[in-house]
Design a protein around this motif. Structure first.
Motif, PDB file in Angstrom:
ATOM      1  N   ALA A  97      -9.030 -10.989  -8.764  1.00  0.00           N
ATOM      2  CA  ALA A  97      -8.730  -9.881  -8.078  1.00  0.00           C
ATOM      3  C   ALA A  97      -9.709  -9.167  -7.491  1.00  0.00           C
ATOM      4  CB  ALA A  97      -8.220  -8.914  -9.463  1.00  0.00           C
ATOM      5  N   ALA A  98     -10.966  -9.213  -8.095  1.00  0.00           N
ATOM      6  CA  ALA A  98     -12.149  -8.617  -7.328  1.00  0.00           C
ATOM      7  C   ALA A  98     -12.512  -9.321  -5.929  1.00  0.00           C
ATOM      8  CB  ALA A  98     -13.211  -8.645  -8.188  1.00  0.00           C
ATOM      9  N   SER A 113      -9.771  -8.342  -3.668  1.00  0.00           N
ATOM     10  CA  SER A 113      -9.969  -6.842  -3.194  1.00  0.00           C
ATOM     11  C   SER A 113     -11.326  -6.642  -2.217  1.00  0.00           C
ATOM     12  CB  SER A 113     -10.233  -6.170  -4.359  1.00  0.00           C
ATOM     13  OG  SER A 113     -10.637  -4.707  -4.276  1.00  0.00           O
ATOM     14  N   THR A 114     -11.918  -7.625  -2.148  1.00  0.00           N
ATOM     15  CA  THR A 114     -13.048  -7.670  -1.052  1.00  0.00           C
ATOM     16  C   THR A 114     -12.622  -7.844   0.367  1.00  0.00           C
ATOM     17  OG1 THR A 114     -14.819  -8.420  -2.524  1.00  0.00           O
ATOM     18  CG2 THR A 114     -15.384  -8.411  -0.255  1.00  0.00           C
ATOM     19  N   ASN A 158       0.748  -1.190  -0.111  1.00  0.00           N
ATOM     20  CA  ASN A 158       0.045  -0.028  -0.055  1.00  0.00           C
ATOM     21  C   ASN A 158       0.764   0.992   0.069  1.00  0.00           C
ATOM     22  OD1 ASN A 158      -2.623  -1.605   0.339  1.00  0.00           O
ATOM     23  ND2 ASN A 158      -1.989  -1.718   2.615  1.00  0.00           N
ATOM     24  N   ARG A 191      -0.895  -9.059  -7.464  1.00  0.00           N
ATOM     25  CA  ARG A 191      -1.093 -10.289  -6.511  1.00  0.00           C
ATOM     26  C   ARG A 191      -0.344 -11.459  -6.377  1.00  0.00           C
ATOM     27  NH1 ARG A 191      -5.374  -8.518  -3.152  1.00  0.00           N
ATOM     28  NH2 ARG A 191      -6.618  -6.843  -4.091  1.00  0.00           N
ATOM     29  N   GLU A 232      -4.164  -5.937 -11.282  1.00  0.00           N
ATOM     30  CA  GLU A 232      -4.116  -6.258  -9.831  1.00  0.00           C
ATOM     31  C   GLU A 232      -4.008  -7.792  -9.765  1.00  0.00           C
ATOM     32  OE1 GLU A 232      -7.685  -4.939  -7.839  1.00  0.00           O
ATOM     33  OE2 GLU A 232      -7.745  -3.123  -8.768  1.00  0.00           O
ATOM     34  N   LYS A 283      -7.427 -14.357   4.127  1.00  0.00           N
ATOM     35  CA  LYS A 283      -6.879 -13.883   2.669  1.00  0.00           C
ATOM     36  C   LYS A 283      -5.807 -14.816   2.217  1.00  0.00           C
ATOM     37  CE  LYS A 283      -4.705 -10.181   0.476  1.00  0.00           C
ATOM     38  NZ  LYS A 283      -4.043  -8.926   0.515  1.00  0.00           N
ATOM     39  N   ASP A 289      -9.366  -7.126   1.074  1.00  0.00           N
ATOM     40  CA  ASP A 289      -8.485  -6.074   1.220  1.00  0.00           C
ATOM     41  C   ASP A 289      -9.170  -4.813   1.986  1.00  0.00           C
ATOM     42  OD1 ASP A 289      -5.993  -7.130   0.379  1.00  0.00           O
ATOM     43  OD2 ASP A 289      -6.327  -6.271  -1.661  1.00  0.00           O
ATOM     44  N   LYS A 290     -10.453  -4.604   1.260  1.00  0.00           N
ATOM     45  CA  LYS A 290     -11.283  -3.505   1.798  1.00  0.00           C
ATOM     46  C   LYS A 290     -11.666  -4.026   3.373  1.00  0.00           C
ATOM     47  CE  LYS A 290     -13.122  -2.207  -2.803  1.00  0.00           C
ATOM     48  NZ  LYS A 290     -14.295  -2.168  -3.570  1.00  0.00           N
TER      49      LYS A 290
END
Length: 422
Positions: A178-179, A182-183, A65, A133, A129, A406, A185-186
């Protein structure tokens, strides 16, 4: 030679046969349009009124990040404008901790990568993305460490990174994986933000409640002021032991238990051989234990209070104990927060003596003056701060759980062991 080539071809075919359906193995160089080292320029170009931000390796954390808030500005010449980053560019650290991967997100001002970063433009037929990863996958990170060169300061080249082999699913599956990640990650970012906020709130509460700047409802009594020498005495940890005496015998509280915990974790003890009748100080309920020395002044005199009823437990050699004469004025449950509070810590830090290692002189330590409210208010304050601690612990556990989930998900999705539904 022909036999060797035949063997290599057979191994390659075997690897391909093991890939999930629709997946393929490619080199990283095949997924990039171009790569470029961040430019070097003289320090005098850094200027608070500059026209471009310069992202450094220190602006990127271990998870990749980027913290854009402290990126320094520079006034770069037109000849370096080709280095201005575009949304979605991959940045990889090439020096120090090599191989940390970040995705640049377009900012309000133009930015460039610093000299110790490599910039990669990913081809449109690949999901950047997903590529980022998979490069952060433990197996790829292990490969990056292998191809890093140098002594203490490791370095890696764009050419070597380009040789890395990646397993790639079809583009739609790249996007979906990736999506999904990403969930997670959020969720992790949200929990981390809540955790940081809870820690800040607790810090503010301690600053207010432990100084009397803010009083809890219903409390108006006068606070007491005492030198430590008026309310207790110090005692030493175990003495006269050699390396051979440790690892067996009776329990003692190690240094790290005291340094890391505001109250002693009774489940984290070590052993030392203490003979019957040997003159050693035994720790009791309510004792406040302090670290005697440290490598920095800021870490001297960290405290931990014994809040469990214990018997025949001793204190390590690098700490000392402070035993209250009684609990009529100062409560141990309040002392847990008082001695970790900002004002007391400042009073301790200024006493630190030394050069390469700092020590806390007990005589000056006992001259420290502390202020505290009546016992009923101490208990009320401790209850408020204990509740804040419980909230922090729950958020820490949640953040750790999300990271483990994750990690397991990455292991499955980025290897094709688990397929996503499109």
């Amino acid at each position: 030679m022909k036999a060797a080539l035949t063997a290599c071809a057979a191994q390659a075919k075997a690897r391909m046969d093991m890939l999930p359906e629709g997946w393929r193995e490619v080199r990283f160089s095949e997924v990039t349009e171009f790569s470029a080292f961040g430019p070097r320029f003289s320090a005098d170009l850094y200027d608070a009124t500059g026209n471009v931000g310069v992202i450094r390796t220190t602006d990127i954390n271990a998870n990749g990040n980027i913290d854009y808030t402290n990126v320094p500005l520079a006034r770069i010449p037109e000849s370096l404008f080709s280095h201005i980053l575009e949304d979605g560019d991959l940045l990889i650290t090439r020096s120090g901790t090599c191989g940390i991967v970040s995705i640049f997100k377009e900012q309000t001002i133009p930015m460039i990568a610093g000299a110790f970063l490599i910039r990669f433009k990913i081809k449109d037929v690949f999901n950047n993305e997903y590529i980022a990863r998979i490069l952060m996958h433990p197996l790829l990170q292990k490969e990056i460490r292998k191809i890093s060169s140098g002594g203490v300061q490791k370095n890696i080249s764009g050419t070597n990174i380009g040789k890395l082999k990646l397993l790639l699913p079809p583009f739609p599956e790249q996007e979906k994986i990736a999506a999904v990640l990403s969930t997670w990650d959020k969720a992790i970012s949200t929990t981390d933000a809540l955790l940081a906020n809870s820690r800040q709130q607790k810090k503010a509460l301690m600053q207010q409640l432990l100084t009397g700047k803010r009083r809890l409802p219903g409390f108006t009594g006068e606070w007491l002021s005492r030198h430590l020498s008026e309310i207790g005495t110090t005692y030493t940890g175990i003495t006269g032991k050699s390396k051979e005496d440790f690892g067996k015998g009776k329990f003692f509280i190690p240094y790290t238990n005291i340094f890391n915990n505001a109250s002693v974790d009774i489940n984290y003890l070590e052993k030392v051989d203490i003979l019957d009748g040997e003159c050693q100080n035994v720790v009791q309920y309510g004792d406040i234990l302090f670290t005697t020395s440290s490598e920095t002044p800021d870490e001297v005199g960290m405290s931990s209070v014994v809040l469990d009823e214990i018997e025949n437990i001793y204190l390590n050699s690098f700490c000392f104990g402070f035993r209250l004469h009684n609990f009529c004025e100062l409560s141990p449950i309040y002392a847990k927060f008082l001695f970790r509070g900002e004002i007391f810590r400042k009073n301790v830090i200024v006493l630190a003596q030394g050069a390469t290692r700092y020590n806390l002189p007990k005589k000056q330590f006992l001259n420290i003056n502390i202020s505290f409210p009546p016992l009923d208010e101490q208990r009320a304050i401790a209850a408020v701060l204990d509740a804040a601690d419980r909230e922090i612990v729950l958020l820490e556990q949640k953040a750790a759980r999300l990271r483990e989930e994750k990690k397991a998900l990455m292991q499955q999705l980025l290897t094709g062991k688990r397929r996503v539904r499109l």
